[in-house]
Design a protein around this motif. Structure first.
Motif, PDB file in Angstrom:
ATOM      1  N   LEU A 144       0.371  -1.501  -0.012  1.00  0.00           N
ATOM      2  CA  LEU A 144       0.138   0.084  -0.117  1.00  0.00           C
ATOM      3  C   LEU A 144       1.090   1.020   0.059  1.00  0.00           C
ATOM      4  O   LEU A 144       0.671   1.761  -1.244  1.00  0.00           O
ATOM      5  CB  LEU A 144      -0.759  -0.179   1.507  1.00  0.00           C
ATOM      6  CG  LEU A 144      -1.854   1.637   1.839  1.00  0.00           C
ATOM      7  CD1 LEU A 144      -2.677   1.365   0.359  1.00  0.00           C
ATOM      8  CD2 LEU A 144      -2.377   1.598   2.601  1.00  0.00           C
ATOM      9  N   LEU A 145       1.802   1.526   0.247  1.00  0.00           N
ATOM     10  CA  LEU A 145       2.796   2.707   1.046  1.00  0.00           C
ATOM     11  C   LEU A 145       3.411   2.299  -0.820  1.00  0.00           C
ATOM     12  O   LEU A 145       3.946   3.895  -0.893  1.00  0.00           O
ATOM     13  CB  LEU A 145       3.738   2.158   1.381  1.00  0.00           C
ATOM     14  CG  LEU A 145       3.333   2.470   3.379  1.00  0.00           C
ATOM     15  CD1 LEU A 145       4.733   1.974   4.694  1.00  0.00           C
ATOM     16  CD2 LEU A 145       2.678   3.966   4.044  1.00  0.00           C
ATOM     17  N   MET A 146       3.719   1.241  -0.656  1.00  0.00           N
ATOM     18  CA  MET A 146       4.834   1.620  -2.532  1.00  0.00           C
ATOM     19  C   MET A 146       3.533   2.332  -3.657  1.00  0.00           C
ATOM     20  O   MET A 146       4.124   2.932  -4.329  1.00  0.00           O
ATOM     21  CB  MET A 146       5.524   0.368  -2.735  1.00  0.00           C
ATOM     22  CG  MET A 146       6.334   0.008  -1.497  1.00  0.00           C
ATOM     23  SD  MET A 146       7.382  -1.363  -2.048  1.00  0.00           S
ATOM     24  CE  MET A 146       8.145  -1.716  -3.676  1.00  0.00           C
ATOM     25  N   ASN A 147       2.216   1.888  -3.628  1.00  0.00           N
ATOM     26  CA  ASN A 147       1.111   2.497  -4.100  1.00  0.00           C
ATOM     27  C   ASN A 147       1.079   3.642  -4.096  1.00  0.00           C
ATOM     28  O   ASN A 147       0.630   4.638  -5.082  1.00  0.00           O
ATOM     29  CB  ASN A 147       0.396   1.143  -4.055  1.00  0.00           C
ATOM     30  CG  ASN A 147       0.891   0.245  -5.119  1.00  0.00           C
ATOM     31  OD1 ASN A 147       1.298  -0.205  -6.277  1.00  0.00           O
ATOM     32  ND2 ASN A 147      -0.584  -1.381  -4.986  1.00  0.00           N
ATOM     33  N   MET A 148       1.344   3.860  -2.687  1.00  0.00           N
ATOM     34  CA  MET A 148       0.464   5.683  -2.755  1.00  0.00           C
ATOM     35  C   MET A 148       1.777   6.334  -3.291  1.00  0.00           C
ATOM     36  O   MET A 148       2.207   7.398  -3.928  1.00  0.00           O
ATOM     37  CB  MET A 148       0.609   5.573  -1.152  1.00  0.00           C
ATOM     38  CG  MET A 148      -1.014   4.894  -0.578  1.00  0.00           C
ATOM     39  SD  MET A 148      -1.038   4.997   0.885  1.00  0.00           S
ATOM     40  CE  MET A 148      -0.874   6.665   1.326  1.00  0.00           C
ATOM     41  N   LEU A 149       3.020   6.143  -2.969  1.00  0.00           N
ATOM     42  CA  LEU A 149       3.709   6.965  -2.598  1.00  0.00           C
ATOM     43  C   LEU A 149       5.519   6.737  -4.580  1.00  0.00           C
ATOM     44  O   LEU A 149       5.849   7.960  -4.629  1.00  0.00           O
ATOM     45  CB  LEU A 149       5.445   6.360  -1.401  1.00  0.00           C
ATOM     46  CG  LEU A 149       4.845   6.644  -0.396  1.00  0.00           C
ATOM     47  CD1 LEU A 149       5.860   6.819   0.877  1.00  0.00           C
ATOM     48  CD2 LEU A 149       4.037   8.161  -0.241  1.00  0.00           C
ATOM     49  N   ILE A 150       4.892   5.615  -4.871  1.00  0.00           N
ATOM     50  CA  ILE A 150       6.013   5.478  -5.967  1.00  0.00           C
ATOM     51  C   ILE A 150       4.470   5.527  -6.943  1.00  0.00           C
ATOM     52  O   ILE A 150       5.018   6.043  -7.974  1.00  0.00           O
ATOM     53  CB  ILE A 150       6.567   4.301  -6.104  1.00  0.00           C
ATOM     54  CG1 ILE A 150       7.570   4.237  -4.491  1.00  0.00           C
ATOM     55  CG2 ILE A 150       7.257   3.960  -7.121  1.00  0.00           C
ATOM     56  CD1 ILE A 150       8.020   3.075  -5.640  1.00  0.00           C
ATOM     57  N   ASN A 151       3.357   4.459  -7.698  1.00  0.00           N
ATOM     58  CA  ASN A 151       2.519   4.592  -8.113  1.00  0.00           C
ATOM     59  C   ASN A 151       1.550   5.491  -8.542  1.00  0.00           C
ATOM     60  O   ASN A 151       0.569   5.467  -9.288  1.00  0.00           O
ATOM     61  CB  ASN A 151       2.081   2.975  -8.272  1.00  0.00           C
ATOM     62  CG  ASN A 151       3.545   1.939  -8.621  1.00  0.00           C
ATOM     63  OD1 ASN A 151       4.130   2.273  -9.181  1.00  0.00           O
ATOM     64  ND2 ASN A 151       2.939   1.086  -8.059  1.00  0.00           N
ATOM     65  N   LYS A 152       1.716   6.128  -7.260  1.00  0.00           N
ATOM     66  CA  LYS A 152       0.451   7.280  -7.252  1.00  0.00           C
ATOM     67  C   LYS A 152      -1.219   6.597  -6.780  1.00  0.00           C
ATOM     68  O   LYS A 152      -1.731   7.353  -7.805  1.00  0.00           O
ATOM     69  CB  LYS A 152       0.534   8.332  -7.644  1.00  0.00           C
ATOM     70  CG  LYS A 152       2.208   9.323  -7.510  1.00  0.00           C
ATOM     71  CD  LYS A 152       2.433  10.166  -8.557  1.00  0.00           C
ATOM     72  CE  LYS A 152       2.511   9.916  -9.381  1.00  0.00           C
ATOM     73  NZ  LYS A 152       2.822  11.679 -10.543  1.00  0.00           N
ATOM     74  N   LYS A 153      -1.334   5.122  -6.847  1.00  0.00           N
ATOM     75  CA  LYS A 153      -2.292   4.837  -6.331  1.00  0.00           C
ATOM     76  C   LYS A 153      -2.575   4.212  -5.337  1.00  0.00           C
ATOM     77  O   LYS A 153      -1.675   3.995  -4.163  1.00  0.00           O
ATOM     78  CB  LYS A 153      -2.852   3.722  -7.518  1.00  0.00           C
ATOM     79  CG  LYS A 153      -1.444   2.611  -7.308  1.00  0.00           C
ATOM     80  CD  LYS A 153      -1.890   1.943  -8.677  1.00  0.00           C
ATOM     81  CE  LYS A 153      -1.077   0.047  -8.520  1.00  0.00           C
ATOM     82  NZ  LYS A 153      -1.467  -0.296  -9.165  1.00  0.00           N
ATOM     83  N   LEU A 154      -4.298   4.372  -4.831  1.00  0.00           N
ATOM     84  CA  LEU A 154      -4.208   3.991  -3.583  1.00  0.00           C
ATOM     85  C   LEU A 154      -5.260   2.393  -3.693  1.00  0.00           C
ATOM     86  O   LEU A 154      -5.919   2.142  -4.070  1.00  0.00           O
ATOM     87  CB  LEU A 154      -5.841   4.552  -2.777  1.00  0.00           C
ATOM     88  CG  LEU A 154      -6.182   4.753  -1.205  1.00  0.00           C
ATOM     89  CD1 LEU A 154      -4.712   5.071  -0.547  1.00  0.00           C
ATOM     90  CD2 LEU A 154      -6.961   5.113  -1.159  1.00  0.00           C
ATOM     91  N   GLY A 155      -3.745   1.038  -3.129  1.00  0.00           N
ATOM     92  CA  GLY A 155      -4.671  -0.159  -2.857  1.00  0.00           C
ATOM     93  C   GLY A 155      -3.469  -0.754  -2.864  1.00  0.00           C
ATOM     94  O   GLY A 155      -1.808  -0.290  -2.779  1.00  0.00           O
ATOM     95  N   SER A 156      -3.594  -2.136  -2.503  1.00  0.00           N
ATOM     96  CA  SER A 156      -2.512  -3.072  -1.866  1.00  0.00           C
ATOM     97  C   SER A 156      -2.589  -4.304  -2.797  1.00  0.00           C
ATOM     98  O   SER A 156      -4.189  -4.215  -4.122  1.00  0.00           O
ATOM     99  CB  SER A 156      -2.500  -3.124  -1.286  1.00  0.00           C
ATOM    100  OG  SER A 156      -1.860  -4.324   0.009  1.00  0.00           O
ATOM    101  N   PHE A 157      -2.910  -5.345  -2.872  1.00  0.00           N
ATOM    102  CA  PHE A 157      -3.158  -6.806  -3.368  1.00  0.00           C
ATOM    103  C   PHE A 157      -3.727  -7.684  -3.054  1.00  0.00           C
ATOM    104  O   PHE A 157      -4.459  -7.097  -1.641  1.00  0.00           O
ATOM    105  CB  PHE A 157      -1.335  -7.770  -3.153  1.00  0.00           C
ATOM    106  CG  PHE A 157      -1.351  -8.729  -2.342  1.00  0.00           C
ATOM    107  CD1 PHE A 157      -2.320  -8.898  -0.607  1.00  0.00           C
ATOM    108  CD2 PHE A 157       0.105  -7.734  -2.079  1.00  0.00           C
ATOM    109  CE1 PHE A 157      -0.919  -8.899   0.304  1.00  0.00           C
ATOM    110  CE2 PHE A 157       0.631  -8.115  -0.735  1.00  0.00           C
ATOM    111  CZ  PHE A 157      -0.397  -8.453   0.684  1.00  0.00           C
ATOM    112  N   CYS A 158      -5.145  -8.155  -3.222  1.00  0.00           N
ATOM    113  CA  CYS A 158      -6.464  -9.040  -3.350  1.00  0.00           C
ATOM    114  C   CYS A 158      -6.035 -10.101  -2.450  1.00  0.00           C
ATOM    115  O   CYS A 158      -5.167 -10.600  -2.810  1.00  0.00           O
ATOM    116  CB  CYS A 158      -6.871  -8.927  -4.543  1.00  0.00           C
ATOM    117  SG  CYS A 158      -7.630  -7.271  -4.359  1.00  0.00           S
ATOM    118  N   PRO A 159      -6.870 -10.371  -1.563  1.00  0.00           N
ATOM    119  CA  PRO A 159      -6.472 -11.820  -1.129  1.00  0.00           C
ATOM    120  C   PRO A 159      -6.741 -12.768  -1.404  1.00  0.00           C
ATOM    121  O   PRO A 159      -6.163 -13.777  -1.452  1.00  0.00           O
ATOM    122  CB  PRO A 159      -8.139 -11.604   0.324  1.00  0.00           C
ATOM    123  CG  PRO A 159      -7.910 -10.266   0.941  1.00  0.00           C
ATOM    124  CD  PRO A 159      -7.754  -9.388  -0.923  1.00  0.00           C
TER     125      PRO A 159
END
Length: 251
Positions: A144-159
């Protein structure tokens, strides 16, 4: 490795969180064939042991396999084979033919896709419908942190993820367990480790975000910070997320 035995203590420590994830996201059905993606690291080895425990002591009924994809150099496959023999689990292996022209910046992403493709092929050949990965709450928070700060999107992997053009799905039964919990379980059960150092490990940015997450938890003085972040992914306040438009309901 300790022999698998029943303990009520294990219910609170890992059985309840894993069964919660399995039930909430409908990960496992009775009679299903499940293969753990066994890299040889602590996470996947612990997952294999815990799923073997649940198979023996929970209400779930499934067949369990392990898949190991060889990627770089010498692999301690005998350690994994011995583990699977002790757990009476069939180990399926394949050596990955990795192209030499993979771009350095995206080599981790490309390698992961190649390994998943190889695992999907093995699953299709053995009528296995589900691949279980050892990702946990700490991984989800870091992503989630990587997506927010690098990819500029809100999300993580799905279960749970359905693999396109396939009848195989990916599940992550340890999303309610933190890395520290898994480390403790791995140590307590005296599990082996057969992780081979990747030559591109130093290029992986996840190490930086692991340290950042730890610092965030210490600075905010929040216990189980990773679990709170996972809960936030399930408790989305859609009314207050930015979008292309705006809502007059919350002015």
């Amino acid at each position: 490795m300790k022999n698998i035995s029943f303990s009520k203590n294990y219910s609170e420590r890992f059985a309840k969180p894993m069964l919660k994830a399995i039930k909430k996201y409908k990960m496992i059905e009775n009679g299903q064939k499940i293969a753990v993606g066994l890299s040889g690291g602590k996470d996947s080895i612990t997952l294999l042991y815990l799923l073997s425990w649940l198979q023996k002591f929970s209400h779930l009924n499934y067949e369990l396999f392990a898949i190991h994809i060889k990627t770089f150099g010498n692999h301690n496959s005998h350690i994994l084979q011995n583990l699977c023999d002790d757990l009476k689990i069939k180990l399926l292996t394949q050596e990955l033919q990795r192209p030499d022209d993979l771009p350095p910046k995206s080599i981790c992403f490309a390698c992961a896709r190649l390994k998943r493709g190889a695992m999907r092929k093995i699953c299709n050949e053995n009528d296995i419908s589900t691949i279980a990965f050892g990702h946990h709450a700490t991984d989800a928070a870091e992503t989630l942190l990587m997506n927010m700060l690098i990819n500029k999107k809100l999300g993580s992997f799905c279960p749970v993820v359905e693999i396109p053009n396939s009848n195989v799905k990916i599940i992550r039964p340890m999303i309610y367990l933190t890395e520290s919990q898994i480390i403790n379980l791995h140590k307590e059960f005296e599990l082996p480790i057969a992780e081979n150092k990747c030559p591109y490990e130093d290029k992986n940015q996840r190490t930086k975000y692991k340290a950042a997450l730890k610092l965030l938890s210490e600075t905010a003085n929040v216990k189980n910070c990773e679990l709170n972040i996972v809960s936030s992914l399930e408790n989305i306040d859609e009314a207050n997320l930015y979008s292309n438009g705006f809502s007059s309901k919350h002015l």
